[in-house]
Every structure is written in C-alpha cells, then in structure tokens.
Design an enzyme around this catalytic site. Structure first.
Site, mmCIF file in Angstrom:
data_model
loop_
_atom_site.group_PDB
_atom_site.id
_atom_site.type_symbol
_atom_site.label_atom_id
_atom_site.label_comp_id
_atom_site.label_asym_id
_atom_site.label_seq_id
_atom_site.Cartn_x
_atom_site.Cartn_y
_atom_site.Cartn_z
ATOM 1 N N ARG A 17 28.806 41.688 41.282
ATOM 2 C CA ARG A 17 29.468 42.840 42.126
ATOM 3 C C ARG A 17 29.181 44.087 41.460
ATOM 4 N NH1 ARG A 17 32.758 46.742 41.426
ATOM 5 N NH2 ARG A 17 34.191 45.951 40.103
ATOM 6 N N ASP A 18 29.841 44.250 40.350
ATOM 7 C CA ASP A 18 29.863 45.789 39.615
ATOM 8 C C ASP A 18 28.406 45.925 39.175
ATOM 9 O OD1 ASP A 18 30.670 47.980 38.501
ATOM 10 O OD2 ASP A 18 31.999 47.282 37.318
ATOM 11 N N HIS A 211 38.670 46.961 31.300
ATOM 12 C CA HIS A 211 37.264 46.951 32.058
ATOM 13 C C HIS A 211 36.594 48.018 31.497
ATOM 14 C CE1 HIS A 211 34.666 46.686 35.821
ATOM 15 N NE2 HIS A 211 34.377 47.936 35.346
ATOM 16 N N HIS A 213 33.055 50.368 29.933
ATOM 17 C CA HIS A 213 31.767 50.748 30.294
ATOM 18 C C HIS A 213 31.182 51.265 29.032
ATOM 19 C CE1 HIS A 213 31.276 50.485 35.047
ATOM 20 N NE2 HIS A 213 32.312 50.165 34.611
ATOM 21 N N CYS A 244 29.029 53.053 38.151
ATOM 22 C CA CYS A 244 29.741 53.288 39.345
ATOM 23 C C CYS A 244 29.102 54.079 40.135
ATOM 24 C CB CYS A 244 31.035 53.690 38.948
ATOM 25 S SG CYS A 244 32.208 54.081 40.482
ATOM 26 N N ASN A 253 28.070 48.444 32.266
ATOM 27 C CA ASN A 253 29.228 47.877 31.750
ATOM 28 C C ASN A 253 29.009 47.221 30.580
ATOM 29 O OD1 ASN A 253 31.316 47.312 34.222
ATOM 30 N ND2 ASN A 253 29.391 47.387 35.179
#
Ligand code: HMG
Ligand code: MG
Length: 314
Positions: A17-18, A211, A213, A244, A253
């Site tokens: 997803r990300d 989370h 990065h 993002c 990430n």
C-alpha cells in the site's frame, strides 16, 4: 542498555500500500498478489495490502477490489490483511472485500490534512468517527494512522500536546491502534522517546505503533528509541518502498529487512524469515524494474550474486 527490550514485536508490512501508492509505474494486479503472497511466505503476519481511496487521487491502487478478491481465493494462513479507508464510500468497498482490518488516516496538522485529504483536522476527525462508528458496530478492528506527528513539511516541528490531543480523541472513538507517523523522516531518537512518553501518559502504550520514514537516515535509531520507550508495534515497507504523495521529500519508508535484521540482532523475535524476505524484495525489484533502497536487501542480493558467480566459475 537494552535491558528493557520486549521479547517480540509486531511488524506491520505496508509495502503493497504505502510503497506502491507512490510508484510512477503501475504494477499488474496478479503481480501485486504474488508479492503479497511472497511476504506472507516470509512470515509477515500483518500486511496492508491496498487502499480504498479515490482512484483519481491514487491510480496505482485502483485495482484494490481485484487485489482483495485474489487474496480471498488464496486464503493466506495466519495473515491479517488490512487496507486504507478514507470515508464511508471506502468503507463500503472494504466491507465487500473480505479483508480483515481497516486503517483510517488523518494528519496531526492542518496544512498536511488539507493537502492529503482536503479536510481540516476537525473535519477529518468527524469523517473518521463516521467510519469508526459503523466499523465498530460491524465488529472490525481499526487502526488509525496519524501523519506528520514530529514535523510537518508545511508547518515545521509539531508539538507533542497537539499529537496527544488528537490521539486521545481517536482512542475515545474506540480505535484499537494509533500509528504515529514520521511522514517526512525528520525525527531523531530523543524526539521519539519524548513523544511516546508524552502521549502514553494518557493513552495505553499497547495501542501505539510507530511508522518511520528513512529520509534522513534516522529510522532504525528511532525504532530503538521507540523500543526503549515501550512500543512493540512497528510499520515497515519491503525494500524501503514508498513515501507520501502529499509530503514533499518523504522518500522511503523504513525497509522491513533492515528492521527485521536489527530486531533479530537485538534478540527480539519477529516471526519473519529474512532469507524469504529477501526473495520477496528481489521479486519487488523485478516487478518495478529498479533497485530498491533497503540496505539489507542490497547486501544480501550482492552476496547471492557473488555466490552464484563463484559457483559458475567452479
Ligand atoms: P475528495 O476529492 O476530497 O472528495 O476526496 P469527494 O468526496 O469530492 O470525491 C471526489 C471523487 O472521488 C468522487 O468521484 C467520489 O465519488 C470519489 P466523482 O464524483 O468525481 O466521479 N471518491 C471515491 N472513490 C472511490 N473510493 C473512495 C472514494 N471517495 C471519494 N473511498 C478522498 C476525498 C479522501 C477520498 C481523496 O482525497 C483521496 O482518496 N485521497 C487520497 C489520499 C491518500 O490516499 N493519501 C495517501 C495515504 S496517507 C499516507 O500515505 C500516510 C501514511 O502512510 C502514514 C504516514 O506516513 O504518515 C498512512
Ligand atoms: Mg507512510
């Protein structure tokens, strides 16, 4: 030092997803499913597989329903699948999908919120509550991503009280997990330790995830600070895929293999097989036709290449 580390952590894989939401080239639906299968075979027990956002905004994930349908046929054992949901329309798509969990998302700052979902923080909380109420009534577990909790690309440093205020409201709505996002990769370990201490004065630490990065190379150090502060849930992305789309400079990430390698070195169990994870990383590189930034992946593939070259000579 390292006396208070947990014996085991939960790693949430967000690559499909990300990672893929940020790729300029579209990956075929069947290839996405193959990649998710490879991650499951490596032992990832929590995989965020796609996103039910507007296909106009994120065309890379417009096949979300097809990906979910393909996974339903595979029946991955021991894997909790989840996806991003922005609103009730996304929730309806999620419900049809038969995925296990949903992840809602919002930002800690006004400017990032406007850029990402075109809503103020209060409006975002209201939409989120609408979805959370229905999802709770339907019996689903809910995670929420709170973006830009350390630094916002538009507003600069973010105060922990602001993050606490939003996190408390989320927990009061009944969400099960809040993932605090260093969306632009600007935090350093001291920031992380302080943020977790401040927020967990009022919110149960077991409900917090981190989370990171790796934009400025501090992601792994930040994980150690998070561990020391008592967090046991960390997000990561295969090969360091991602960023993002609405946070300039948010490259990469934290790579799952780097995180797993470090955890195992610290004696913290993950349930993940690093060798198989490298297989999944190699597959991702092939599908995207480019090298990924993850450091362990690079090193492991170089060793494999060398071993193959040597065996050819012999
Ligand atoms: P909008 O344009 O503000 O709202 O979208 P809208 O209600 O006017 O909708 C516009 C069009 O989208 C309409 O279609 C809707 O039907 C459709 P049209 O009438 O023009 O044909 N639409 C949808 N279609 C399918 N599924 C839906 C859906 N909703 C509306 N769920 C919205 C609002 C939030 C949906 C939109 O802005 C959007 O999808 N944005 C994408 C946001 C996004 O995915 N950002 C990246 C994820 S966040 C992230 O990566 C950070 C994270 O990793 C943590 C971190 O690192 O910090 C989680
Ligand atoms: Mg992210």
């Amino acid at each position: 030092m390292f006396e208070k580390l947990p014996t085991r952590v939960k790693i949430v894989e967000v690559g499909p997803r990300d990672g893929l939401q940020n790729e300029p080239n579209l990956v075929e639906t069947d290839d996405k499913i193959r990649l998710i299968q490879a991650l499951a075979e490596a032992g990832l027990s929590h995989i965020e597989v796609t996103s039910f956002v507007s296909p106009k905004w994120i065309p890379q994930l417009k096949d979300a329903s097809e990906v979910a349908a393909g996974l339903a046929k595979l029946k991955l054992n021991g894997v909790t699948t989840s996806c991003l949901v922005p609103n009730l329309k996304g929730y309806e798509r999620f419900k049809e999908s038969k995925l296990d969990e949903l992840a809602l998302f919002m930002s800690a700052t006004e400017s990032h919120s406007k850029k990402n979902i075109n809503k103020s923080v209060e409006e975002a909380l209201a939409t989120l509550k609408e979805v959370a109420d229905v999802a709770k009534a339907d019996g689903f577990r809910i995670r929420v991503y709170l973006s830009v909790v350390f630094e916002c690309p538009y507003e600069g440093r973010v105060d922990s009280q602001q993050v606490l205020k939003v996190t408390e409201k989320l927990v009061a709505m009944g969400v099960d997990e809040v993932s605090l996002g260093d969306t632009i990769g600007a935090a350093t370990p001291k920031d992380v330790f302080k943020m977790v201490e401040d927020v967990s004065r009022y919110v149960d630490k077991q409900k917090l995830a981190l989370h990171f990065h790796d934009t400025r190379g501090t992601a792994l150090a930040n994980v150690v600070a998070g561990l020391e502060a008592g967090v046991t849930i960390f997000d990561a992305s295969l090969g360091g895929l991602g960023g993002c789309p609405y946070a300039p400079g948010a490259a990469g990430n934290l790579a799952t293999e780097d995180l797993v390698y470090m955890m195992h070195g610290l004696g913290v169990e993950t349930g993940i097989n690093l060798d198989k994870l490298v297989d999944a990383g190699a597959l991702a590189q092939k599908l995207l036709d480019k090298p990924l930034p993850g450091r362990y992946l690079k090193a492991a593939l170089a060793v494999r290449d060398k071993a193959n070259a040597t065996s050819n000579v012999c």
